[in-house]
Design an enzyme around this catalytic site. Sequence first.
Site, PDB file in Angstrom:
ATOM      1  N   GLY A  39      -2.527   4.312  10.378  1.00 20.45           N
ATOM      2  CA  GLY A  39      -1.954   5.725  10.861  1.00 20.45           C
ATOM      3  C   GLY A  39      -0.640   5.994  11.411  1.00 20.45           C
ATOM      4  O   GLY A  39      -0.526   6.844  12.011  1.00 20.45           O
ATOM      5  N   MET A 117      -5.901   5.259   0.775  1.00 20.40           N
ATOM      6  CA  MET A 117      -6.006   4.295  -0.471  1.00 20.40           C
ATOM      7  C   MET A 117      -7.116   4.563  -1.441  1.00 20.40           C
ATOM      8  O   MET A 117      -7.925   3.705  -1.739  1.00 20.40           O
ATOM      9  CB  MET A 117      -6.322   2.880   0.130  1.00 20.40           C
ATOM     10  CG  MET A 117      -5.006   2.432   1.180  1.00 20.40           C
ATOM     11  SD  MET A 117      -3.695   2.732   0.693  1.00 20.40           S
ATOM     12  CE  MET A 117      -3.257   1.400  -0.418  1.00 20.40           C
ATOM     13  N   ARG A 118      -7.573   5.724  -1.644  1.00 21.50           N
ATOM     14  CA  ARG A 118      -8.429   6.264  -2.740  1.00 21.50           C
ATOM     15  C   ARG A 118      -7.762   7.176  -3.656  1.00 21.50           C
ATOM     16  O   ARG A 118      -7.018   7.976  -3.494  1.00 21.50           O
ATOM     17  CB  ARG A 118      -9.545   7.095  -2.084  1.00 21.50           C
ATOM     18  CG  ARG A 118     -10.480   6.329  -0.840  1.00 21.50           C
ATOM     19  CD  ARG A 118     -11.014   5.076  -1.446  1.00 21.50           C
ATOM     20  NE  ARG A 118     -11.844   5.211  -2.460  1.00 21.50           N
ATOM     21  CZ  ARG A 118     -12.425   4.317  -3.125  1.00 21.50           C
ATOM     22  NH1 ARG A 118     -12.324   2.763  -2.620  1.00 21.50           N
ATOM     23  NH2 ARG A 118     -13.502   4.244  -4.147  1.00 21.50           N
ATOM     24  N   ASN A 134       1.490  13.082  -0.992  1.00 24.77           N
ATOM     25  CA  ASN A 134       1.211  12.031  -0.728  1.00 24.77           C
ATOM     26  C   ASN A 134       2.446  11.036  -0.482  1.00 24.77           C
ATOM     27  O   ASN A 134       3.762  11.510  -0.844  1.00 24.77           O
ATOM     28  CB  ASN A 134       0.619  11.197  -2.185  1.00 24.77           C
ATOM     29  CG  ASN A 134       0.362   9.677  -1.876  1.00 24.77           C
ATOM     30  OD1 ASN A 134      -0.395   9.299  -0.851  1.00 24.77           O
ATOM     31  ND2 ASN A 134       0.394   8.948  -2.751  1.00 24.77           N
ATOM     32  N   HIS A 136       4.462   7.348  -0.693  1.00 26.82           N
ATOM     33  CA  HIS A 136       4.034   5.889  -1.448  1.00 26.82           C
ATOM     34  C   HIS A 136       5.445   5.104  -1.043  1.00 26.82           C
ATOM     35  O   HIS A 136       6.620   5.551  -1.191  1.00 26.82           O
ATOM     36  CB  HIS A 136       4.190   6.223  -2.894  1.00 26.82           C
ATOM     37  CG  HIS A 136       3.869   5.014  -3.688  1.00 26.82           C
ATOM     38  ND1 HIS A 136       2.773   4.338  -4.010  1.00 26.82           N
ATOM     39  CD2 HIS A 136       4.639   4.498  -4.557  1.00 26.82           C
ATOM     40  CE1 HIS A 136       2.879   3.448  -4.581  1.00 26.82           C
ATOM     41  NE2 HIS A 136       4.160   3.315  -5.061  1.00 26.82           N
TER      42      HIS A 136
HETATM   43  C1  GRF Z   1       2.201   3.537   4.049  1.00 29.15           C
HETATM   44  O1  GRF Z   1       3.381   2.487   3.554  1.00 29.15           O
HETATM   45  C2  GRF Z   1       2.258   4.497   2.685  1.00 29.15           C
HETATM   46  O2  GRF Z   1       3.464   4.551   2.174  1.00 29.15           O
HETATM   47  C3  GRF Z   1       1.142   3.851   1.933  1.00 29.15           C
HETATM   48  O3  GRF Z   1       0.178   3.414   2.991  1.00 29.15           O
HETATM   49  C4  GRF Z   1       0.940   3.233   4.247  1.00 29.15           C
HETATM   50  C5  GRF Z   1       0.168   3.790   5.236  1.00 29.15           C
HETATM   51  O4  GRF Z   1       0.756   3.387   6.316  1.00 29.15           O
HETATM   52  N1  GRF Z   1       0.505   4.692   1.041  1.00 29.15           N
HETATM   53  P1  GRF Z   1       0.243   4.082   7.837  1.00 29.15           P
HETATM   54  O5  GRF Z   1      -1.311   3.816   7.898  1.00 29.15           O
HETATM   55  O6  GRF Z   1       0.471   5.366   7.797  1.00 29.15           O
HETATM   56  O7  GRF Z   1       0.799   3.193   8.971  1.00 29.15           O
END
Ligand code: GRF
Length: 218
Positions: A39, A117-118, A134, A136
């Site tokens: 998060g 992550m879905r 989103n 990435h």
């Molecule tokens: C990030 O690197 C984002 O790009 C990817 O998942 C990670 C999430 O990190 N989709 P966090 O939970 O916000 O620290």
Amino acid sequence: MTLPSVCNESSASLVSPSISCIPTQNTPLKLGVLASGSGSNFEAVAEAIKNGLLNAQIKVLIYNNPQAKVVERAASWNIPAVLLNHRDFSSREELDLQIIECLQQHDVNWVIMAGWMRVVTPVLINAFPNQIINIHPSLLPSFKGVKAVEQALEAGVKITGCTVHLVCPQVDSGTILCQAAVPILPNDTAETLHDRIQIQEHRILPQAIALAANLNLK
Ligand code: GRF
């Protein structure tokens, strides 16, 4: 004094569009954040709002892993958190329907996938047309999907980064809102590289949300 070149390289980054170009929106955005893990991006958005860089309110956090650390962050910001564990649903569509209901209950108009992550389905995407964002950890369209940081290292590219984009049915493929470039250093591991990418993620996610709101794509 001249800094060692490695310091210069590790702090170098290119953000486009540049942060100074982003206008602020008049009406506060009502955000729903979807997150699965630590998060840190959720926190970055909350900080940006607190610091007046983003005119918005996080109305609700939805998380899918009971152990996700993001729930502690939400508590520290007094933001309601709702667990929708994907293991409790028979299909992606069933989960998405529940997500929609939760977002509507909390009067959300922008959905931020901050480490969600879905894979989401058209059920959710069509409920918030052009209003799901989103983040990435690669320079899309390179290195879509899982383990994007590892993919970049394996490919031997010298520059990677992060991308904030609108969500469409194809994974990691919607309209790009903002990108930051991050150089890969000779001794990088996935962890050290991801740490530097995340510094840039935290800069560009709030600004990309503001940018999306100003594009008026609805
Ligand atoms: C990030 O690197 C984002 O790009 C990817 O998942 C990670 C999430 O990190 N989709 P966090 O939970 O916000 O620290």
